[in-house]
Design a protein around this motif. Structure first.
Motif, PDB file in Angstrom:
ATOM      1  N   GLY A 178      -4.068   6.254   1.294  1.00 44.29           N
ATOM      2  CA  GLY A 178      -2.754   6.868   1.412  1.00 44.29           C
ATOM      3  C   GLY A 178      -1.601   5.998   0.979  1.00 44.29           C
ATOM      4  N   CYS A 179      -1.875   4.745   0.551  1.00 44.00           N
ATOM      5  CA  CYS A 179      -0.757   3.843   0.222  1.00 44.00           C
ATOM      6  C   CYS A 179       0.041   4.338  -0.981  1.00 44.00           C
ATOM      7  N   LEU A 180      -0.601   5.064  -1.878  1.00 49.99           N
ATOM      8  CA  LEU A 180       0.134   5.574  -3.042  1.00 49.99           C
ATOM      9  C   LEU A 180       0.947   6.813  -2.697  1.00 49.99           C
ATOM     10  N   ASP A 181       0.551   7.521  -1.634  1.00 54.27           N
ATOM     11  CA  ASP A 181       1.315   8.698  -1.213  1.00 54.27           C
ATOM     12  C   ASP A 181       2.676   8.299  -0.664  1.00 54.27           C
ATOM     13  N   THR A 182       2.724   7.148  -0.008  1.00 52.58           N
ATOM     14  CA  THR A 182       3.988   6.684   0.572  1.00 52.58           C
ATOM     15  C   THR A 182       4.804   5.861  -0.410  1.00 52.58           C
ATOM     16  N   ALA A 183       4.212   5.459  -1.518  1.00 51.79           N
ATOM     17  CA  ALA A 183       4.919   4.663  -2.533  1.00 51.79           C
ATOM     18  C   ALA A 183       4.535   5.174  -3.919  1.00 51.79           C
ATOM     19  N   GLU A 185       6.022   5.179  -6.608  1.00 46.28           N
ATOM     20  CA  GLU A 185       6.380   4.280  -7.716  1.00 46.28           C
ATOM     21  C   GLU A 185       5.245   3.307  -8.013  1.00 46.28           C
ATOM     22  N   ARG A 186       4.406   3.027  -7.013  1.00 47.50           N
ATOM     23  CA  ARG A 186       3.277   2.127  -7.224  1.00 47.50           C
ATOM     24  C   ARG A 186       2.270   2.753  -8.182  1.00 47.50           C
ATOM     25  N   GLU A 192       1.212   2.938 -15.847  1.00 51.43           N
ATOM     26  CA  GLU A 192       2.045   2.734 -17.031  1.00 51.43           C
ATOM     27  C   GLU A 192       1.155   2.344 -18.202  1.00 51.43           C
ATOM     28  N   PRO A 193       1.257   3.033 -19.333  1.00 52.10           N
ATOM     29  CA  PRO A 193       0.312   2.768 -20.420  1.00 52.10           C
ATOM     30  C   PRO A 193       0.502   1.402 -21.066  1.00 52.10           C
ATOM     31  N   SER A 248       8.159 -14.976 -13.789  1.00 55.92           N
ATOM     32  CA  SER A 248       7.786 -14.466 -12.470  1.00 55.92           C
ATOM     33  C   SER A 248       6.933 -13.221 -12.660  1.00 55.92           C
ATOM     34  N   TRP A 249       5.871 -13.106 -11.893  1.00 57.75           N
ATOM     35  CA  TRP A 249       5.017 -11.926 -12.017  1.00 57.75           C
ATOM     36  C   TRP A 249       5.805 -10.675 -11.643  1.00 57.75           C
ATOM     37  N   PRO A 250       5.852  -9.679 -12.509  1.00 60.57           N
ATOM     38  CA  PRO A 250       6.500  -8.417 -12.136  1.00 60.57           C
ATOM     39  C   PRO A 250       5.574  -7.585 -11.254  1.00 60.57           C
ATOM     40  N   GLU A 251       6.132  -6.615 -10.590  1.00 61.49           N
ATOM     41  CA  GLU A 251       5.283  -5.672  -9.854  1.00 61.49           C
ATOM     42  C   GLU A 251       4.454  -4.873 -10.867  1.00 61.49           C
ATOM     43  N   PRO A 252       3.223  -4.523 -10.483  1.00 53.81           N
ATOM     44  CA  PRO A 252       2.645  -4.551  -9.142  1.00 53.81           C
ATOM     45  C   PRO A 252       1.825  -5.800  -8.827  1.00 53.81           C
TER      46      PRO A 252
END
Length: 329
Positions: A178-183, A185-186, A192-193, A248-252
């Motif tokens: 469920g972590c992607l349901d609450t975020a 944008e993740r 992202e291709p 710096s490492w970008p998200e994710p």
């Protein structure tokens, strides 16, 4: 959509048993460069979330970026789409994305194969494979032979994890249902291709910029891919010093490291960590290449240097040997 990718050299293409093409003009001694790849288990994440519109770019990018490191212009692309029972709308969406990516890469979608294999795939599942043919003048093949200590490494940013490390990503996601349901944008960050670097790099080469080596950062991350640009039989043993403070490492990536408990070195062996493509440039040519990239609107930064492999690793670096062994100094 495929028609928009058609180059003038094509004689016959989609619809027949095979595609016919002339070689492009302007090559004195043309060399064909071939590459093939797939999307890997990123497909599983895309299928689970019914996101099919951009996965085709991953397929194209993984092939054309590999061909590109030789200095070749991607010329032809073919795809293979396999499924249990064809869902026409789903397949059309995927292939539309493949065609759009071929436009970005400047290559013709020359043909492909759609295979129905009942009982082999679960309902709604499919697999993809891609095949690319590039072309380069023999005298302009980028071999890496000129690379020596002092060469600078210029990094071009990735657009995310690209198409690597998704078996680990899926394990991390499975441990936190469920972590992607609450975020949401993740999910967008993960799907992202893959960036296509073709037009930027070909612009540099056609502009006469002296690029001595290139690496597409795919599976194995920086430790396994950067040494692939180094020449064999160098009179001086070579290594690569990646300056860990240079970006710096970008998200994710920070999120994946924290939620998965993945150590920094293991992260850089699994993911691109924000570095999608790397150029090796002589020290005296570096500013000119940076200026050309800036003029093209392409961000870059100095990732590190090529060093004498007999020297001790410099503090604050990821030290990578010619054999692909990476250590944090």
């Amino acid at each position: 959509n495929a028609a928009r990718t058609r180059r003038p050299e094509m004689l016959a293409g989609l619809g027949g048993f095979a595609a016919l093409t002339r070689l492009p003009r302007g090559y004195e001694h043309p060399v064909l460069v071939t590459g093939t790849d797939g999307v890997g288990t990123k497909l599983r994440l895309a299928m689970d979330h019914d996101r099919h519109d951009r996965i085709g770019q991953d397929l194209v990018a993984m092939c054309v970026n590999d061909v590109l490191v030789t200095g070749a212009e991607p010329f032809l692309f073919l795809d293979y789409f396999a499924t249990g029972k064809l869902q026409v709308e789903q397949a059309a969406t995927v292939i539309k994305g493949i065609a759009a990516a071929c436009e970005l890469a400047g290559c013709t979608l020359a043909g492909g194969e759609t295979a129905e294999m009942p009982g082999f795939y679960s309902d709604g599942d499919y697999d993809l494979a891609g095949f690319c043919v590039g072309i380069v003048d023999e005298a302009k093949v980028i071999t890496g032979n000129a690379i020596a200590p002092g060469h600078q490494l210029l990094a071009l940013p990735s657009s995310g994890p690209h198409s690597n490390g998704f078996s680990l990503i899926r394990r991390i996601l499975a441990a936190e249902p469920g972590c992607l349901d609450t975020a949401p944008e993740r999910l967008a960050q993960l799907l992202e291709p893959t960036a296509i670097y073709v037009k930027t790099i070909l612009g540099l080469l056609k502009g006469g910029q002296p690029i001595d080596g290139m690496a597409h950062i795919t599976g194995g991350g920086l430790p396994e891919n950067l040494p692939r640009m180094l020449p064999e039989g160098s009179p001086v043993p070579l290594a690569l010093a990646v300056d860990l403070a240079s970006w710096s490492w970008p998200e994710p990536f920070p999120w994946l490291a924290e939620r998965g408990g993945v150590a920094p070195l293991e992260m850089m062996k699994t993911f691109n960590c924000g570095v999608g493509f790397v150029l090796a440039v002589g020290a005296e040519a570096t500013k000119g290449v940076e200026a050309a990239l800036a003029a093209a609107g392409q961000p870059c930064w100095r990732l590190g240097t090529v060093v004498d492999g007999r020297q001790a690793a410099m503090p604050g670096t990821l030290h990578i040997t010619a054999k692909g062994e990476g250590t944090l100094a």
